[in-house]
Every structure is written in C-alpha cells, then in structure tokens.
Scaffold this motif. Structure first.
Motif, mmCIF file in Angstrom:
data_model
loop_
_atom_site.group_PDB
_atom_site.id
_atom_site.type_symbol
_atom_site.label_atom_id
_atom_site.label_comp_id
_atom_site.label_asym_id
_atom_site.label_seq_id
_atom_site.Cartn_x
_atom_site.Cartn_y
_atom_site.Cartn_z
ATOM 1 N N CYS A 1 0.811 -1.221 0.000
ATOM 2 C CA CYS A 1 0.000 0.000 0.000
ATOM 3 C C CYS A 1 0.843 1.269 0.000
ATOM 4 N N SER A 2 2.137 1.123 -0.083
ATOM 5 C CA SER A 2 3.091 2.233 -0.246
ATOM 6 C C SER A 2 3.146 3.205 0.926
ATOM 7 N N GLU A 3 2.794 2.750 2.130
ATOM 8 C CA GLU A 3 2.894 3.658 3.270
ATOM 9 C C GLU A 3 4.047 3.297 4.199
ATOM 10 N N ILE A 4 4.704 2.159 3.981
ATOM 11 C CA ILE A 4 5.781 1.722 4.863
ATOM 12 C C ILE A 4 7.118 2.007 4.201
ATOM 13 N N LEU A 5 7.956 2.752 4.899
ATOM 14 C CA LEU A 5 9.280 3.112 4.395
ATOM 15 C C LEU A 5 10.270 2.901 5.522
ATOM 16 N N GLN A 6 10.999 1.784 5.464
ATOM 17 C CA GLN A 6 11.913 1.425 6.532
ATOM 18 C C GLN A 6 13.231 0.926 5.954
ATOM 19 N N VAL A 7 14.232 0.941 6.800
ATOM 20 C CA VAL A 7 15.584 0.541 6.404
ATOM 21 C C VAL A 7 15.666 -0.971 6.244
ATOM 22 N N GLN A 8 16.343 -1.405 5.190
ATOM 23 C CA GLN A 8 16.632 -2.816 4.958
ATOM 24 C C GLN A 8 18.117 -3.001 4.691
ATOM 25 N N THR A 9 18.582 -4.235 4.856
ATOM 26 C CA THR A 9 19.920 -4.619 4.429
ATOM 27 C C THR A 9 19.811 -5.939 3.668
ATOM 28 N N ASP B 1 14.996 -7.513 6.727
ATOM 29 C CA ASP B 1 13.810 -7.124 5.976
ATOM 30 C C ASP B 1 12.734 -6.645 6.950
ATOM 31 N N ILE B 2 11.537 -6.429 6.446
ATOM 32 C CA ILE B 2 10.576 -5.632 7.193
ATOM 33 C C ILE B 2 9.247 -6.355 7.378
ATOM 34 N N VAL C 1 22.384 -15.917 0.064
ATOM 35 C CA VAL C 1 21.861 -17.263 0.267
ATOM 36 C C VAL C 1 22.783 -18.255 -0.426
ATOM 37 N N ASP C 2 23.099 -19.357 0.258
ATOM 38 C CA ASP C 2 24.014 -20.342 -0.324
ATOM 39 C C ASP C 2 23.249 -21.403 -1.113
ATOM 40 N N ASN C 3 23.964 -22.410 -1.598
ATOM 41 C CA ASN C 3 23.352 -23.432 -2.460
ATOM 42 C C ASN C 3 22.367 -24.322 -1.718
ATOM 43 N N GLN C 4 22.436 -24.309 -0.391
ATOM 44 C CA GLN C 4 21.474 -25.092 0.402
ATOM 45 C C GLN C 4 20.259 -24.237 0.810
ATOM 46 N N GLN C 5 20.161 -23.055 0.187
ATOM 47 C CA GLN C 5 19.078 -22.121 0.479
ATOM 48 C C GLN C 5 19.108 -21.635 1.929
ATOM 49 N N GLN C 6 20.304 -21.622 2.499
ATOM 50 C CA GLN C 6 20.503 -21.082 3.836
ATOM 51 C C GLN C 6 21.137 -19.696 3.719
ATOM 52 N N TYR C 7 20.890 -18.878 4.728
ATOM 53 C CA TYR C 7 21.450 -17.531 4.706
ATOM 54 C C TYR C 7 22.916 -17.561 5.123
ATOM 55 N N SER C 8 23.814 -17.244 4.189
ATOM 56 C CA SER C 8 25.220 -17.091 4.550
ATOM 57 C C SER C 8 25.457 -15.719 5.162
ATOM 58 N N ASP D 1 9.462 -17.094 11.610
ATOM 59 C CA ASP D 1 10.713 -17.804 11.382
ATOM 60 C C ASP D 1 10.811 -18.406 9.986
ATOM 61 N N VAL D 2 9.686 -18.440 9.245
ATOM 62 C CA VAL D 2 9.742 -18.961 7.879
ATOM 63 C C VAL D 2 10.578 -18.067 6.970
ATOM 64 N N VAL D 3 10.738 -16.814 7.354
ATOM 65 C CA VAL D 3 11.608 -15.888 6.614
ATOM 66 C C VAL D 3 12.513 -15.218 7.647
ATOM 67 N N PRO D 4 13.690 -15.768 7.874
ATOM 68 C CA PRO D 4 14.552 -15.264 8.950
ATOM 69 C C PRO D 4 14.912 -13.788 8.839
ATOM 70 N N SER D 5 15.044 -13.256 7.626
ATOM 71 C CA SER D 5 15.370 -11.833 7.486
ATOM 72 C C SER D 5 14.215 -10.952 7.966
ATOM 73 N N ILE D 6 12.980 -11.421 7.779
ATOM 74 C CA ILE D 6 11.813 -10.705 8.307
ATOM 75 C C ILE D 6 11.790 -10.792 9.829
ATOM 76 N N GLN D 7 12.050 -11.985 10.342
ATOM 77 C CA GLN D 7 12.044 -12.171 11.791
ATOM 78 C C GLN D 7 13.090 -11.275 12.452
ATOM 79 N N LYS D 8 14.250 -11.173 11.821
ATOM 80 C CA LYS D 8 15.296 -10.314 12.361
ATOM 81 C C LYS D 8 14.839 -8.853 12.382
ATOM 82 N N GLY D 9 14.239 -8.401 11.287
ATOM 83 C CA GLY D 9 13.758 -7.032 11.228
ATOM 84 C C GLY D 9 12.698 -6.747 12.270
ATOM 85 N N ASN D 10 11.772 -7.693 12.463
ATOM 86 C CA ASN D 10 10.707 -7.519 13.451
ATOM 87 C C ASN D 10 11.278 -7.448 14.862
#
Length: 518
Positions: A377-385, A401-402, A389-396, A441-450
C-alpha cells in the motif's frame, strides 16, 4: 406479500425512486440479512462459560489467552460490550464481517461469533492478561475508534490461524539462490496472511550475461509471473487471498517490459492480472524530465560489480553522471519524458504503478541506513539490508527485511473520544503486543527485522467523512489545517506511548543510538 431477500433489497439501492437514491433499502437489506442469514445460522449457547468451553475444547480458540483472566472479568467485559448495543451501519459492513471475519464451524455452515464476540477476543488476546488494557481495547474497538488490521482482527485468539502481521517487505539480490528463496518467502508470507512487497531492482536485466554468456538472462518479468502464481496459490486457509506488489527502479533496463506486463492488451504469457506494480523514482528522473533530456538505464549486474553492493543501494541521483561515464557499465538510452508518459498512461489504464519517491523518503528517514522500497500500500518506508543465500538455500549473510504491524484510527470517531492520548496509547500497546508475539521464522530476514525494530503503523481512515460531516471542502485551508493537526497529535501520542514502553522495558530498538531520534 412475497419476502424480498437481502441481496434483492441491496440491489434496489441502485434503482432511483423519483430521482432519489433509496437509502432506506440498505437498512432493510441489513435487517433482512441479520434475520434471514445470521440469526438462523448462529450457534447459540446457554451461558458464556459454555461457549468458551466449547470453543476451546473443539480447538476453535486458544486456551492460553483465556486462562490469563479470571472468568468473572471476562463476564464483566462481555457485560460492558453488550451494554453498548453495537449495530452495523450498513448491509455491506455486516455482510463482509460474517463472510470474512466471523469464526465459523469447520464445515463453514454456522457462525460461532458475532461482532461483539470478535471484539472481545481481540481485547482479551492483545491485552495479554492486563484487565484494564482489555477493557480499554474493547472500548476503542466496539466504538470503532480503532480497527486492527485484517490479519490481527481476524486471527486474534484463534487456534488455527495465520500471523497477525499486515505487511512484509523483502528483496531479492542478483543470484538464483536468492531468487528461489524470495519466491519461497512470498509463498510462506502469503500463507500466514500478509501483503508482500518485493524489490526486484537488483536482478540483472533481460539479455544480460550469465557466466559470461551474453544474452542468457531472462530479466525480471518471468520472476514476476512466478510471484503472481505464488500469491494466487498461497492464501490464508482460503479466507484471505494472497496479495503482492513488485517494485523496480525507473533506471532498470527492464522498466518498459515491467510496465507493459500490466497492460490490458499484453500478451497472456507475460500479462499480470493480480500482481501489483510499483516504481522506485529518484530525484534524478524528475530532473531529466524537467530538462527534456535522454536518460540512461543501467545494468544491475555491472553496477554491482563496480560498486560492490546491489543496484538498489546505489544513490542514482548522486552517482548518475559517474554511472553514465563508466564504460564498464552497460546501459540503454531513452527519453525521460517517454518513460514518464508510459507510467502516466498505465496509471490511467490500471491505477498502477505506485510511485515511491525514494530520495524524499531517505532525506526524512531518521533511522541509520537506507530505504530502498515500500509495501503493498506504499505507506511503509523502513531501512533494509540485503542477504546472501548459499546453495542449500541457507542464509550465509542474514540481512534485515521488514514486517509492519498495522492498525487504523477512525478519524470521525476518535475525534469524539474524551481522551485522545489515552486512546492512542491503548492502540500502540495492542500493536506492540503483535510485534512481541509474531513468529515469522519462515523468513529469517523478516524475523530479524521484526525483533530489532519493533515496527508498528497506526494510520487513519474516514478523513473525507469527517470533512463532509463538518462541512469542510476537501483541500480547503481549514481541511488542511485539521489534517495536519490530527496527524501531528497522532504522531505525538504514539511516540509518547512508545517512549513509555521503552522506559518500562529499559529497551530501545537496534540502531537507536545512531538515529536522529536519539
């Protein structure tokens, strides 16, 4: 006289009588709907305790949030809510509630909740055992000063539920592992009930090399199609359709194809029917339009190799001339006004794309870091980094994320409260509970941001209704003054409530000391 169904009565609103819209038909349709649909299909209980025992024993309600209260308090809460004599104000409001929000039996044949029941579940759940907060929340919601966002209002207290979070923002970087993880993230986030914004700016353009083989890359459009199918497939237990938006920089070489995918006459192989589009616009684009100049579109693959960071994190306005002069970066050329015309035409045709003025957002951003995109809805503006992701689909490298936990004030109703600040604090505390209890936890980058940001969004609805009721012309000086004052107050009291919570917990968000707020 033959009975007329609520659908027929509702349709009669569109048939003028003596040149007037028969608004009375809406009230008749509402009454008929309650009588013909709700009352015969509502499961009734001899007592409140019997109702809660049934809902808990049959796995409709979670037991834990009920056990945080003495049952005499729950009876007191219900007594107060029933004394408010809530009534739906329109047929569509009642119909939408019972079709989409009210808890139903597993076979979908009967209703297990009225609006009052759903309000009580929200108040008890989000107050987390605090009786006074539960009463305050019930008061805000039943008088419609506060409306929790759909996933929050829908899921509060339910045993089988999605998450309470409204919106998610994720990004893909320019490799197949991350693209695959992004598509999986979209599936998972859509399943648990939120709208998802995805930034595709970092993906290399169609025709770019892969492993030095020229012309191998397919570009962003095929990824967009995969995402659209993902959202169509993954919905929240069939109750809420998946919804997503993809964002792309106007300086990305695929921008024309990106826009074309939303046109009515687009080839069915590429046409996007349900996925929303948004464009990320730096100030440089407007400068080029103003001066009627050519503009260059830059290969994200080459830019990342030259700058050592994904394309979305390069300041185009500052670096534009350097990018143009760099022979190691492949580029395309077109007239800036031609692209603006394409954007304008598509907006007239479809309402898309959303436009995010990214330099404006970063100039006023008080948080250390960079904003690169927005949400559905274009109202959220927050910092991301960014993540890798490696070949096992794990976050290296786990980026940030937000997720944003949303609720809305009703301007007309909130202006009638006896204590504006207390009302807003009550809402902020409910939203804070969501940040504390959302497990993404299904998206660890989101969980970290939260976990790091505790981000909430308290918005407003019904501005036009308030202005009309108070005979203020939209856009008039007095309407602008009111709007500015309302949101100033909303901002002040929400910040004050957040400050109180921070002091109670002796805790700040990650990066607070580097922010302009400190």
């Amino acid at each position: 006289m033959q009975d007329v169904s609520y659908f027929d009565l509702n349709n009669q609103i569109n048939i003028p009588v003596d040149g007037q819209i028969p608004l009375n038909k809406d009230k008749e349709a509402l009454d008929a709907f309650i009588k013909e649909n709700v009352e015969p299909n509502l499961v009734k209980f001899d007592s409140l305790r019997e109702r809660f025992n049934y809902l808990i024993n049959n796995n409709y309600y979670e037991q834990d949030f009920i056990n945080k209260y003495d049952f005499t308090f729950i009876e007191k809460l219900y007594s107060y809510l029933n004394q408010q004599h809530f009534q739906f104000k329109s047929f569509m409001a009642a119909y939408k509630f019972y079709a989409q929000y009210a808890l139903k039996t597993n076979d979908n044949d009967a209703y297990l909740e009225t609006f009052t029941d759903r309000v009580a579940a929200n108040a008890l759940f989000f107050a987390d055992g605090d009786e006074q907060l539960a009463m305050d929340l019930a008061d805000e919601i039943i008088h419609q000063r506060y409306q929790p966002a759909t996933p929050s209002f829908l899921n509060a207290g339910r045993e089988n539920r999605g998450e309470f979070v409204s919106c998610f923002l994720i990004q893909s970087t320019d490799d197949m592992n991350t693209i695959g993880r992004t598509i999986n993230s979209a599936l998972q986030l859509s399943r648990i009930g939120g709208g998802v914004g995805i930034n595709l700016t970092n993906l290399r353009e169609a025709g770019a090399p892969i492993k030095h083989i020229e012309g191998a890359a397919s570009g962003v459009v095929p990824v967009m199609k995969l995402l659209e199918d993902s959202f169509s497939y993954s919905n929240q237990l069939g109750q809420r359709q998946g919804a997503g938006v993809v964002y792309l920089s106007v300086f990305h070489p695929d921008i024309i194809d990106f826009l074309a995918a939303k046109k009515e006459n687009a080839d069915e192989k590429i046409r996007l029917k349900t996925l929303s589009l948004g464009v990320i616009v730096p100030d440089k684009f407007y400068d080029l339009i103003k001066n009627d100049e050519d503009m260059y579109l830059f290969s994200p693959y080459d830019v990342e190799r030259e700058y050592g960071k994904p394309f979305a994190y390069v300041d185009i306005t500052t670096e534009y001339d350097n990018l143009v002069a760099n022979d190691k970066i492949s580029k395309k050329k077109l007239k800036a006004r031609d692209l603006e015309t394409e954007i304008s035409k598509l907006q007239q045709e479809s309402g898309y794309p959303y436009v995010i003025n990214i330099d404006t957002a970063n100039r006023v951003n008080p948080i250390d870091g960079q904003i690169t995109m927005s949400n559905l809805c274009s109202e959220i503006l927050q910092v991301q980094t960014p993540s890798t992701v490696d070949n096992q689909q794990q976050y290296s490298t786990l980026g940030k994320d937000i997720s944003c936990n949303l609720g809305s004030t009703n301007i007309n109703n909130l202006m009638q409260t006896s204590d504006f600040g207390h009302s807003v604090e009550t809402m902020v505390r409910a939203l804070t509970f969501i940040t504390d209890n959302s497990n993404i936890d299904v998206v660890p980058s989101i969980q970290k941001g939260n976990n790091e940001s505790h981000s909430i969004g308290l918005g407003a609805m019904g501005l036009h209704s308030f202005l009309a009721k108070n005979h203020m012309e939209y856009g008039s000086p007095e309407s602008i003054e009111f709007t500015s004052t309302y949101f100033m107050l909303l901002n002040y009291w929400s910040l004050k409530a957040s400050n109180e919570i921070a002091k109670e917990r002796n805790q700040t968000f990650v990066g607070f000391e580097k922010s302009k707020i400190c």
